[in-house]
Design an enzyme around this catalytic site. Structure first.
Site, PDB file in Angstrom:
ATOM      1  CB  SER A   1      51.062  58.526  23.388  1.00  0.00           C
ATOM      2  OG  SER A   1      50.938  59.246  24.601  1.00  0.00           O
ATOM      3  CB  CYS A   2      46.114  59.417  25.871  1.00  0.00           C
ATOM      4  SG  CYS A   2      47.115  59.384  27.376  1.00  0.00           S
TER       5      CYS A   2
END
Length: 479
Positions: free
Chosen positions: A248-249
């Protein structure tokens, strides 16, 4: 909204079919639209289909892990459906009699949804559902590695559409093999582009000539101050940093710890499976992660154990030491860092369970360190804070270039919306002008709407000159 020229390519044919389906869908009632939205959600949430999509995503991309993708597919989609339930997106959606304004929701038309390999099921589903809520058609342009997962998802959606009598061409997929040229043509021919993934994709979306929403670069930093509950903070950070192997960013890439709690914090992280590398090991890991200066697919979305095994293959002289680390099956690998910038790549995004640990004398220095990190990479996204001083969250929100301040939560779970916070469920987080984006909120169904406003006359309200200038003249004169 409609291109009158005859289709001249397979991509143009896709768009023409999407336009024809959208013209039908545009006549649907709110109740019918909401049925289509729920049908598309059920296509991915149904447990057997969810599991198949998660396993296919990992098999084809080699990124993340299936159990977490199952949780992500379910949680992000179910949360989105909760957000959309009862939301008006057809006809009149707002009235303000005092201002004489009526707001009417209108479709944007055909949406090009560019999606990444890190979330080849959840992100397309999120964009498809939001687009459908606005009575739009959508064509997904997945990453090449994520194509088969997106294709299977759309097969599931079409099966649900058949049950409710919705046109299949409302949701389509860019044919394989996906490449820059076909994606660029699709972006050019559609009415709106929503791009999630690499900054190259986002820049291409903005340059396509079509209105576009794109997201900024991730590189989240978190702060643990001297008032934090270090055990609770460690639990949250480990959950965030290990979920889906940190694809995930919104997963923390750096943690800035105030000196007063550094020892306790590192101990709490160690107790939960984090392992601090020695300086020589850090150097080997850097060589593995950034050969030639670019983050390597060899580590993206891999477990800490796999990364250690690959470091062992790279570092023959210290092979046994790395294999011993791998045998301990660490949850994350930590490196001490104090520099920022290209010469210190651990200060950037890592997309893997590797966490850079910075030290700070106090909260002010911690905030300044985060500002330095974001001046290099990650501006606009978000910052985490573990603290019992409420004012410090406001300080970060007032001074740092961030669109979100996530307080006492597992960052990657919370940033894209959660059942225990008020952010909209989304997998596309705008980063504002700091991140070279044109929006700074979590992308949601309203981004997929045009809104027509009816304006009626109201009693005239004209202020006096004194109402406008009185205080200014009193202070500075009328010169």
């Amino acid at each position: 909204m409609e291109n009158s020229s005859a289709p001249s390519s397979p991509i143009a044919e896709l768009v023409a079919r999407a336009r024809a389906a959208q013209r039908i869908y545009e006549t649907w009632s709110q109740a019918q639209v909401d049925t289509a939205v729920v049908a598309a959600g059920w296509a991915i949430i149904e447990p057997a289909r969810n599991r198949e999509l998660a396993e296919l995503a990992v098999a084809d991309t080699g990124v993340g892990n299936a159990p977490d993708k199952v949780r992500k597919n379910h949680r992000k989609t179910f949360g989105l459906l909760r957000d959309l339930q009862g939301a008006r997106s057809v006809g009149v959606i707002g009235e303000d009699p005092a201002r004489g304004i009526v707001e009417i929701a209108r479709p944007v038309g055909v949406v090009c949804a560019v999606t990444p390999s890190t979330n080849p099921g959840a992100t397309p589903a999120n964009k498809i559902i939001n687009a459908l809520k606005g009575r739009n058609a959508v064509i997904v342009a997945p990453s090449p590695k994520g194509w088969s997962t997106a294709a299977r998802l759309i097969e599931f959606i079409h099966a649900q559409f058949d049950r409710i009598g919705a046109p299949r061409d409302l949701v389509q997929l860019l044919p394989s093999p996906v490449n820059k040229q076909s994606t660029a043509e699709l972006m050019r021919l559609c009415d709106l582009v929503v791009a999630t993934g690499s900054q190259a994709n986002v820049r291409a979306a903005y340059a396509s000539g079509t209105p576009a929403f794109g997201v900024g670069a991730g590189n989240v930093a978190g702060i643990v101050d001297e008032t934090a509950d270090v055990n609770a903070a460690a639990d949250r950070i480990l959950l965030s940093k290990t979920f889906d192997n940190a694809t995930s960013c919104s997963s923390e890439n750096s943690l800035v710890v105030v000196d007063a709690v550094r020892a306790q914090m590192l101990s709490a992280l160690k107790d939960r499976g984090a392992l601090m590398l020695a300086a020589a090991q850090k150097a080997t890991l850097q060589s593995l992660m950034w050969p030639g200066g670019k983050l390597s697919p060899a580590v993206i979305g891999q477990s800490a154990r796999v990364i250690a095994e690959r470091a062992a293959a790279l570092d023959g002289a210290n092979r046994e030491g790395w294999l011993a680390i791998a045998a301990r099956n660490p949850r994350i690998l930590m490196v001490a860092e104090d520099g920022v910038g290209h010469e210190h790549p651990f200060s950037g995004e890592k997309l893997s369970p590797v966490l850079a640990i910075y030290s700070a004398r106090d909260f002010d220095e911690a905030a300044a360190t985060v500002a330095r990190i974001y001046a290099y990479e990650g501006a606009g996204h978000s910052v985490g804070l573990h603290s019992t001083v409420p004012e410090r969250a406001l300080t970060l929100g007032l001074t740092l270039p961030v669109s979100r301040v996530i307080v006492d939560q597992a960052h990657c779970i919370a940033t894209g919306g959660s059942f225990d916070n008020g952010l909209p469920f989304s997998l596309s987080m705008g980063c504002g002008t700091w991140g070279k984006n044109n929006f700074s909120d979590n992308m949601n169904y309203r981004h997929y709407l045009n809104i027509t406003r009816v304006s009626r006359p109201i009693p005239e309200r004209v202020p006096s000159e004194d109402d406008i200038f009185g205080a200014f003249f009193a202070e500075y004169g009328a010169g």
